[in-house]
Design a protein around this motif. Sequence first.
Motif, PDB file in Angstrom:
ATOM      1  N   GLU A  76       0.817  -1.209   0.000  1.00 13.19           N
ATOM      2  CA  GLU A  76       0.000   0.000   0.000  1.00 13.19           C
ATOM      3  C   GLU A  76       0.860   1.273   0.000  1.00 13.19           C
ATOM      4  O   GLU A  76       0.511   2.266  -0.651  1.00 13.19           O
ATOM      5  CB  GLU A  76      -0.926  -0.006   1.215  1.00 13.19           C
ATOM      6  N   ALA A  77       1.991   1.230   0.672  1.00 10.20           N
ATOM      7  CA  ALA A  77       2.871   2.403   0.697  1.00 10.20           C
ATOM      8  C   ALA A  77       3.402   2.724  -0.690  1.00 10.20           C
ATOM      9  O   ALA A  77       3.525   3.899  -1.083  1.00 10.20           O
ATOM     10  CB  ALA A  77       4.036   2.161   1.662  1.00 10.20           C
ATOM     11  N   GLU A  78       3.712   1.668  -1.455  1.00  8.63           N
ATOM     12  CA  GLU A  78       4.198   1.874  -2.825  1.00  8.63           C
ATOM     13  C   GLU A  78       3.086   2.422  -3.710  1.00  8.63           C
ATOM     14  O   GLU A  78       3.317   3.312  -4.548  1.00  8.63           O
ATOM     15  CB  GLU A  78       4.732   0.560  -3.396  1.00  8.63           C
ATOM     16  N   LEU A  79       1.860   1.948  -3.521  1.00 11.07           N
ATOM     17  CA  LEU A  79       0.739   2.463  -4.299  1.00 11.07           C
ATOM     18  C   LEU A  79       0.490   3.944  -3.995  1.00 11.07           C
ATOM     19  O   LEU A  79       0.198   4.731  -4.899  1.00 11.07           O
ATOM     20  CB  LEU A  79      -0.524   1.649  -4.014  1.00 11.07           C
ATOM     21  N   GLU A  80       0.640   4.325  -2.743  1.00  8.94           N
ATOM     22  CA  GLU A  80       0.466   5.729  -2.373  1.00  8.94           C
ATOM     23  C   GLU A  80       1.551   6.593  -3.018  1.00  8.94           C
ATOM     24  O   GLU A  80       1.293   7.728  -3.442  1.00  8.94           O
ATOM     25  CB  GLU A  80       0.488   5.882  -0.855  1.00  8.94           C
ATOM     26  N   ARG A  81       2.767   6.064  -3.078  1.00  9.81           N
ATOM     27  CA  ARG A  81       3.844   6.813  -3.729  1.00  9.81           C
ATOM     28  C   ARG A  81       3.533   7.018  -5.207  1.00  9.81           C
ATOM     29  O   ARG A  81       3.720   8.112  -5.754  1.00  9.81           O
ATOM     30  CB  ARG A  81       5.171   6.056  -3.569  1.00  9.81           C
ATOM     31  N   ARG A  82       3.029   5.967  -5.868  1.00  9.79           N
ATOM     32  CA  ARG A  82       2.687   6.066  -7.283  1.00  9.79           C
ATOM     33  C   ARG A  82       1.532   7.045  -7.498  1.00  9.79           C
ATOM     34  O   ARG A  82       1.499   7.777  -8.503  1.00  9.79           O
ATOM     35  CB  ARG A  82       2.306   4.689  -7.837  1.00  9.79           C
ATOM     36  N   ARG A  83       0.584   7.045  -6.573  1.00  7.34           N
ATOM     37  CA  ARG A  83      -0.581   7.916  -6.738  1.00  7.34           C
ATOM     38  C   ARG A  83      -0.179   9.396  -6.783  1.00  7.34           C
ATOM     39  O   ARG A  83      -0.787  10.195  -7.506  1.00  7.34           O
ATOM     40  CB  ARG A  83      -1.592   7.671  -5.615  1.00  7.34           C
ATOM     41  N   LYS A  84       0.826   9.759  -6.036  1.00  3.95           N
ATOM     42  CA  LYS A  84       1.285  11.151  -6.025  1.00  3.95           C
ATOM     43  C   LYS A  84       1.833  11.574  -7.378  1.00  3.95           C
ATOM     44  O   LYS A  84       1.807  12.761  -7.731  1.00  3.95           O
ATOM     45  CB  LYS A  84       2.340  11.339  -4.943  1.00  3.95           C
ATOM     46  N   ASP A  85       2.333  10.609  -8.134  1.00  2.00           N
ATOM     47  CA  ASP A  85       2.910  10.902  -9.448  1.00  2.00           C
ATOM     48  C   ASP A  85       1.902  10.772 -10.590  1.00  2.00           C
ATOM     49  O   ASP A  85       2.219  11.110 -11.727  1.00  2.00           O
ATOM     50  CB  ASP A  85       4.091   9.958  -9.722  1.00  2.00           C
ATOM     51  N   TRP A  86       0.695  10.257 -10.290  1.00  2.00           N
ATOM     52  CA  TRP A  86      -0.275   9.987 -11.356  1.00  2.00           C
ATOM     53  C   TRP A  86      -0.910  11.268 -11.878  1.00  2.00           C
ATOM     54  O   TRP A  86      -1.228  12.179 -11.129  1.00  2.00           O
ATOM     55  CB  TRP A  86      -1.382   9.062 -10.836  1.00  2.00           C
ATOM     56  N   ARG A  87      -1.064  11.324 -13.192  1.00  2.00           N
ATOM     57  CA  ARG A  87      -1.760  12.430 -13.842  1.00  2.00           C
ATOM     58  C   ARG A  87      -2.816  11.842 -14.778  1.00  2.00           C
ATOM     59  O   ARG A  87      -2.525  10.916 -15.557  1.00  2.00           O
ATOM     60  CB  ARG A  87      -0.791  13.310 -14.649  1.00  2.00           C
ATOM     61  N   LYS A  88      -3.995  12.393 -14.710  1.00  2.00           N
ATOM     62  CA  LYS A  88      -5.065  11.910 -15.569  1.00  2.00           C
ATOM     63  C   LYS A  88      -4.732  12.172 -17.030  1.00  2.00           C
ATOM     64  O   LYS A  88      -4.303  13.280 -17.387  1.00  2.00           O
ATOM     65  CB  LYS A  88      -6.385  12.614 -15.216  1.00  2.00           C
ATOM     66  N   PRO A  89      -4.864  11.179 -17.913  1.00  2.00           N
ATOM     67  CA  PRO A  89      -4.522  11.389 -19.333  1.00  2.00           C
ATOM     68  C   PRO A  89      -5.478  12.362 -20.018  1.00  2.00           C
ATOM     69  O   PRO A  89      -6.594  12.591 -19.548  1.00  2.00           O
ATOM     70  CB  PRO A  89      -4.641   9.982 -19.927  1.00  2.00           C
ATOM     71  N   GLU A  90      -5.032  12.902 -21.123  1.00  2.00           N
ATOM     72  CA  GLU A  90      -5.876  13.826 -21.881  1.00  2.00           C
ATOM     73  C   GLU A  90      -7.075  13.101 -22.478  1.00  2.00           C
ATOM     74  O   GLU A  90      -7.008  11.911 -22.806  1.00  2.00           O
ATOM     75  CB  GLU A  90      -5.052  14.468 -23.018  1.00  2.00           C
ATOM     76  N   ALA A  91      -8.167  13.828 -22.615  1.00  2.00           N
ATOM     77  CA  ALA A  91      -9.387  13.252 -23.193  1.00  2.00           C
ATOM     78  C   ALA A  91      -9.146  12.855 -24.639  1.00  2.00           C
ATOM     79  O   ALA A  91      -8.426  13.541 -25.381  1.00  2.00           O
ATOM     80  CB  ALA A  91     -10.527  14.259 -23.106  1.00  2.00           C
TER      81      ALA A  91
END
Length: 558
Positions: free
Chosen positions: A517-532
């Motif tokens: 879960e800690a690794e998933l939280e780290r990845r979430r901070k870097d996630w950006r929603k893709p363009e439509a």
Amino acid sequence: MSLPSDQVKKGAARAPQRSLLRALGLNDDDMSRPLVGIANSYNTVVPGHMHLDRLAKLAADGVREAGATPMEFNTIGICDGLAMGHAGMHASLPSRELVADSVEMMALAHGFDALVLIASCDKIVPGMLMAACRLNLPAVILTGGPMAAGELDGKLVDLISVFEGVAKHQSGQWNDEQLAALECAACPGPGSCSGMFTANTMACLCEALGLALPGGATALAQSPRRAELAQASGRAAVAALKKNLRPLDILTKEAFINACRVDLALGGSTNTCLHLPAIAHEARAEFGLADFDRLSKKTPHLSKLSPAGDLRIEHLDAAGGVGAVMKALEPLLDTTCKAVGGESIADYLAPQPSAYEALGQRVINTLEAPLSPQGGIAVLSGNLAPDGCVVKAAAVAPAMRVFSGPARVFDCEEDAVAAYNAQVIEPGEVIVVRYEGPAGGPGMREMLALTALISGGPLDGKVALVTDGRFSGGSRGAAIGHVSPEAAAGGPMCLVQNGDVIALDLDNRKIELKVEEAELERRRKDWRKPEAKFTRGALVRYAALVGSAAGGAVLKGN
């Protein structure tokens, strides 16, 4: 009693409206009768719809015989087979809303008193059911009937056979002549494709819900019975009007439970996990994915039709159709639910269980000796799908019911197909296709092209597929769809990386991403929603309004 059409045709103030009706050829006698709208998705684009003009004329005859005046109008109908594997599939699920809206608007604008809803194919049938719930006018739905199975070299074939034949051709198992012969044999004429795919599953559920006449789901499109059903449906709509029997009287929570049990017993399409909740939402009945999960554990799988087996809808029809399935399920059903073709759904049940056999097997098994003690659709949940996901468990090989492997991640279907064609995907992997959900797709594309390549090629039974998109009712194998929340909404799918281990356990209803879960939280901070993917038009509006697949992908504000 006062009728909706009175506001269109009665009184001196409505002389202009009557003038327009006279231009249609209506006379005083016609206008003195109730007006019955006949919604028809006829077109010459879709094999399931090409004969509906004939059925509409027969339904209109039935309406007139019963003492009312028919008024026919059309709505759209998209063929998922023709739309499959390219950008056209973005339009498929959104078309359900357009069908519902168009029927609602036509009935509201013209004051119809009752409805005959004539439809075939995947999104059109649920769209018309949704409109029936919104309007709550007396209504009957008439589906167009299944296509006969094709035959090649002594074996039955259908459209899914052709999709899987493409994989055999690509892998060198078949030559051009073999594929061409299959192409020419698989779809012999009008009707919805001949297996227990989405169109025929929805037709079966219309009957099980009680809003179609008995036998309406399985009589072949070109059979004399289909013509008889059309006339009878017209008469039934007028009879429902006289009895003031309305869709919301029929489509209760108990009716949805009955339909779901029939679906599970038949091993129907996973698309019903979208459509039944969406129809229930319009009917103000509480029914959703949790009900599928609960009922699946208590409803046995009784019939194995294509794509899970070799049997087709015509075999189910010969075995007694949906009425025979409901007879087998009778102890599990609420037979007091109202129905448009009788006093209650009890009138739809076959008089006795069917022992009919075809292709060396019993078509409808018994509760005492089922194919499986649990239903043909399973709802999985876990940290990859907190709100759930679905799989057609009846069409999964036993060796794949428990499976784990490293993820091979793609951000769209096209990339996954290209990787398959480039032989990049390895046995033992879990193919992840994300950003294909209701909003992220947009439109939650079906992936029959991809599943057919897998099922028809050397990777059959060796890889799993997980997506926030969905699958054709003709898909088979370890194909898990409707992962919710979807990746575009920030669901855990958006955090998966190549090599992450994903574990599936169909029997225990689990799907897990084996990442801390800690690794998933780290990845979430870097996630950006893709363009439509679309910047204007109907799909932009749809993406902005559509809700989660877990709730039926209904539009917000509905």
